[in-house]
Write a protein that holds these residues in place. Structure first.
Motif, PDB file in Angstrom:
ATOM      1  N   CYS A   9       0.861  -1.171   0.000  1.00 19.32           N
ATOM      2  CA  CYS A   9       0.000   0.000   0.000  1.00 19.32           C
ATOM      3  C   CYS A   9       0.908   1.235   0.000  1.00 19.32           C
ATOM      4  CB  CYS A   9      -0.856  -0.043   1.262  1.00 19.32           C
ATOM      5  SG  CYS A   9      -2.541   0.466   1.013  1.00 19.32           S
ATOM      6  N   VAL A  10       0.334   2.405   0.087  1.00 16.36           N
ATOM      7  CA  VAL A  10       1.152   3.614   0.098  1.00 16.36           C
ATOM      8  C   VAL A  10       1.901   3.740   1.430  1.00 16.36           C
ATOM      9  CG1 VAL A  10       1.154   6.137  -0.003  1.00 16.36           C
ATOM     10  CG2 VAL A  10      -0.270   4.840  -1.581  1.00 16.36           C
ATOM     11  N   HIS A  11       1.177   3.729   2.546  1.00 14.14           N
ATOM     12  CA  HIS A  11       1.800   3.985   3.846  1.00 14.14           C
ATOM     13  C   HIS A  11       2.053   2.753   4.696  1.00 14.14           C
ATOM     14  CE1 HIS A  11       0.001   8.198   3.367  1.00 14.14           C
ATOM     15  NE2 HIS A  11       1.295   8.283   3.172  1.00 14.14           N
ATOM     16  N   ASN A  12       1.546   1.591   4.285  1.00 17.67           N
ATOM     17  CA  ASN A  12       1.678   0.375   5.082  1.00 17.67           C
ATOM     18  C   ASN A  12       1.212   0.639   6.512  1.00 17.67           C
ATOM     19  OD1 ASN A  12       4.225  -1.718   6.467  1.00 17.67           O
ATOM     20  ND2 ASN A  12       2.409  -2.433   5.426  1.00 17.67           N
ATOM     21  N   SER A  13       0.041   1.282   6.615  1.00 19.06           N
ATOM     22  CA  SER A  13      -0.457   1.655   7.936  1.00 19.06           C
ATOM     23  C   SER A  13      -1.861   1.137   8.221  1.00 19.06           C
ATOM     24  CB  SER A  13      -0.463   3.182   8.087  1.00 19.06           C
ATOM     25  OG  SER A  13      -1.376   3.755   7.168  1.00 19.06           O
ATOM     26  N   CYS A  14      -2.493   0.469   7.247  1.00 18.03           N
ATOM     27  CA  CYS A  14      -3.869   0.033   7.470  1.00 18.03           C
ATOM     28  C   CYS A  14      -4.161  -1.261   6.704  1.00 18.03           C
ATOM     29  CB  CYS A  14      -4.832   1.149   7.080  1.00 18.03           C
ATOM     30  SG  CYS A  14      -6.551   0.767   7.486  1.00 18.03           S
ATOM     31  N   ARG A  15      -4.578  -1.150   5.437  1.00 18.03           N
ATOM     32  CA  ARG A  15      -5.020  -2.320   4.680  1.00 18.03           C
ATOM     33  C   ARG A  15      -3.942  -3.379   4.504  1.00 18.03           C
ATOM     34  NH1 ARG A  15      -6.713   1.097  -0.250  1.00 18.03           N
ATOM     35  NH2 ARG A  15      -4.999   2.229   0.690  1.00 18.03           N
ATOM     36  N   SER A  16      -2.752  -2.965   4.127  1.00 17.53           N
ATOM     37  CA  SER A  16      -1.681  -3.949   3.921  1.00 17.53           C
ATOM     38  C   SER A  16      -1.279  -4.596   5.243  1.00 17.53           C
ATOM     39  CB  SER A  16      -0.477  -3.308   3.235  1.00 17.53           C
ATOM     40  OG  SER A  16      -0.035  -2.158   3.935  1.00 17.53           O
ATOM     41  N   GLN A  17      -1.374  -3.854   6.337  1.00 20.81           N
ATOM     42  CA  GLN A  17      -1.086  -4.411   7.660  1.00 20.81           C
ATOM     43  C   GLN A  17      -2.153  -5.439   8.055  1.00 20.81           C
ATOM     44  OE1 GLN A  17       1.462  -4.042   9.773  1.00 20.81           O
ATOM     45  NE2 GLN A  17       2.590  -2.375   8.827  1.00 20.81           N
ATOM     46  N   LYS A  45      -2.305   2.518  11.812  1.00 19.37           N
ATOM     47  CA  LYS A  45      -3.498   3.233  12.282  1.00 19.37           C
ATOM     48  C   LYS A  45      -4.101   2.520  13.495  1.00 19.37           C
ATOM     49  CE  LYS A  45      -3.465   6.232   8.885  1.00 19.37           C
ATOM     50  NZ  LYS A  45      -4.207   6.332   7.678  1.00 19.37           N
ATOM     51  N   PRO A  46      -4.298   3.250  14.600  1.00 21.24           N
ATOM     52  CA  PRO A  46      -4.842   2.628  15.818  1.00 21.24           C
ATOM     53  C   PRO A  46      -6.179   1.922  15.603  1.00 21.24           C
ATOM     54  CG  PRO A  46      -3.923   4.784  16.327  1.00 21.24           C
ATOM     55  CD  PRO A  46      -3.898   4.650  14.824  1.00 21.24           C
ATOM     56  N   LEU A  47      -7.046   2.456  14.743  1.00 20.30           N
ATOM     57  CA  LEU A  47      -8.325   1.778  14.508  1.00 20.30           C
ATOM     58  C   LEU A  47      -8.120   0.460  13.757  1.00 20.30           C
ATOM     59  CD1 LEU A  47     -10.842   4.684  13.699  1.00 20.30           C
ATOM     60  CD2 LEU A  47     -10.698   3.273  15.768  1.00 20.30           C
ATOM     61  N   ALA A  48      -7.106   0.382  12.911  1.00 14.32           N
ATOM     62  CA  ALA A  48      -6.806  -0.881  12.225  1.00 14.32           C
ATOM     63  C   ALA A  48      -6.370  -1.922  13.255  1.00 14.32           C
ATOM     64  CB  ALA A  48      -5.728  -0.681  11.167  1.00 14.32           C
ATOM     65  N   VAL A  49      -5.509  -1.515  14.186  1.00 17.81           N
ATOM     66  CA  VAL A  49      -5.049  -2.420  15.237  1.00 17.81           C
ATOM     67  C   VAL A  49      -6.240  -2.870  16.083  1.00 17.81           C
ATOM     68  CG1 VAL A  49      -3.590  -2.627  17.293  1.00 17.81           C
ATOM     69  CG2 VAL A  49      -2.737  -1.403  15.267  1.00 17.81           C
ATOM     70  N   ALA A  50      -7.129  -1.922  16.431  1.00 16.27           N
ATOM     71  CA  ALA A  50      -8.277  -2.218  17.294  1.00 16.27           C
ATOM     72  C   ALA A  50      -9.237  -3.213  16.651  1.00 16.27           C
ATOM     73  CB  ALA A  50      -9.014  -0.926  17.655  1.00 16.27           C
ATOM     74  N   VAL A  51      -9.572  -3.016  15.378  1.00 16.49           N
ATOM     75  CA  VAL A  51     -10.552  -3.919  14.756  1.00 16.49           C
ATOM     76  C   VAL A  51      -9.961  -5.299  14.498  1.00 16.49           C
ATOM     77  CG1 VAL A  51     -11.937  -2.043  13.778  1.00 16.49           C
ATOM     78  CG2 VAL A  51     -10.202  -3.160  12.344  1.00 16.49           C
ATOM     79  N   GLY A  56      -9.395 -11.170  16.862  1.00 19.25           N
ATOM     80  CA  GLY A  56      -8.440 -12.137  17.374  1.00 19.25           C
ATOM     81  C   GLY A  56      -7.077 -12.122  16.709  1.00 19.25           C
ATOM     82  N   VAL A  57      -6.753 -11.022  16.018  1.00 22.97           N
ATOM     83  CA  VAL A  57      -5.447 -10.899  15.368  1.00 22.97           C
ATOM     84  C   VAL A  57      -4.677  -9.767  16.053  1.00 22.97           C
ATOM     85  CG1 VAL A  57      -4.213 -10.475  13.206  1.00 22.97           C
ATOM     86  CG2 VAL A  57      -6.412 -11.693  13.168  1.00 22.97           C
ATOM     87  N   ASP A  58      -3.547 -10.112  16.651  1.00 26.90           N
ATOM     88  CA  ASP A  58      -2.739  -9.134  17.380  1.00 26.90           C
ATOM     89  C   ASP A  58      -1.774  -8.429  16.429  1.00 26.90           C
ATOM     90  OD1 ASP A  58      -1.208  -7.666  19.151  1.00 26.90           O
ATOM     91  OD2 ASP A  58      -0.327  -9.407  20.152  1.00 26.90           O
ATOM     92  N   MET A  59      -1.983  -7.142  16.232  1.00 31.82           N
ATOM     93  CA  MET A  59      -1.079  -6.330  15.419  1.00 31.82           C
ATOM     94  C   MET A  59      -0.371  -5.278  16.277  1.00 31.82           C
ATOM     95  SD  MET A  59      -2.997  -5.806  11.702  1.00 31.82           S
ATOM     96  CE  MET A  59      -3.205  -4.093  12.025  1.00 31.82           C
ATOM     97  N   SER A  60      -0.351  -5.462  17.575  1.00 35.26           N
ATOM     98  CA  SER A  60       0.216  -4.449  18.474  1.00 35.26           C
ATOM     99  C   SER A  60       1.708  -4.226  18.247  1.00 35.26           C
ATOM    100  CB  SER A  60      -0.047  -4.816  19.936  1.00 35.26           C
ATOM    101  OG  SER A  60       0.590  -6.045  20.260  1.00 35.26           O
ATOM    102  N   GLU A  61       2.392  -5.213  17.705  1.00 33.47           N
ATOM    103  CA  GLU A  61       3.832  -5.065  17.444  1.00 33.47           C
ATOM    104  C   GLU A  61       4.133  -4.672  15.996  1.00 33.47           C
ATOM    105  OE1 GLU A  61       6.196  -5.267  19.886  1.00 33.47           O
ATOM    106  OE2 GLU A  61       4.460  -5.425  21.220  1.00 33.47           O
ATOM    107  N   HIS A  62       3.102  -4.531  15.161  1.00 32.73           N
ATOM    108  CA  HIS A  62       3.318  -4.163  13.762  1.00 32.73           C
ATOM    109  C   HIS A  62       3.792  -2.711  13.658  1.00 32.73           C
ATOM    110  CE1 HIS A  62       0.842  -7.359  11.431  1.00 32.73           C
ATOM    111  NE2 HIS A  62       1.334  -7.887  12.537  1.00 32.73           N
TER     112      HIS A  62
END
Length: 136
Positions: A9-17, A45-51, A56-62
């Motif tokens: 993605c452009v920023h690797n901050s939401c969809r690609s993560q 993006k914090p909302l991406a991590v939250a959803v 059940g997918v932990d992205m806290s270290e991404h």
């Protein structure tokens, strides 16, 4: 053998993560999973991590990564629909998923995107396992 797949993605901050998270959780036995962006960005993006956490997918270290942070050759290259013009990354299979970016929208938009990405990852796994996508 695991196939190298990268979601870009452009920023690797939401969809690609999100795609990286789902592919690791659902396809970790067949994929070596990466994600990257074409531009620097400070955080996922914090909302991406939250959803994703809700599902059940932990992205806290991404953290956002650039194309230079992933392997130079890939089996599968997936762009997320952000009209990214990527530098050439050698790959055996390319596709663009054409997903709208939920950034700046309400959490429900992130949930919709999360669920669409999950379905696309499941379809990708199925297509690789069935031989619909030929990889050497």
């Amino acid at each position: 053998m695991k196939y190298k797949v990268a979601f870009v993605c452009v920023h690797n901050s939401c969809r690609s993560q999100m795609a990286e998270g789902w592919a690791k959780k659902l396809g970790g036995e067949i994929f070596e999973v990466y994600s990257a962006g074409t531009e620097n960005y400070p955080e996922v993006k914090p909302l991406a991590v939250a959803v994703m956490e809700e599902a059940g997918v932990d992205m806290s270290e991404h953290h956002p990564k650039l194309l230079s942070d992933i392997p130079e050759t890939l089996d599968l290259l997936i762009t997320m629909g952000c009209n990214v013009v990527c530098p050439f990354v050698p790959n055996q299979h390319f596709e663009d998923w054409g997903l709208d970016d939920p950034s700046g929208g309400p959490i429900e938009d992130f949930r919709v995107t999360r669920d669409l990405i999950k379905e696309k990852v499941l379809q990708l796994i199925s297509r690789v396992q069935s031989g619909d996508i030929e990889l050497k």
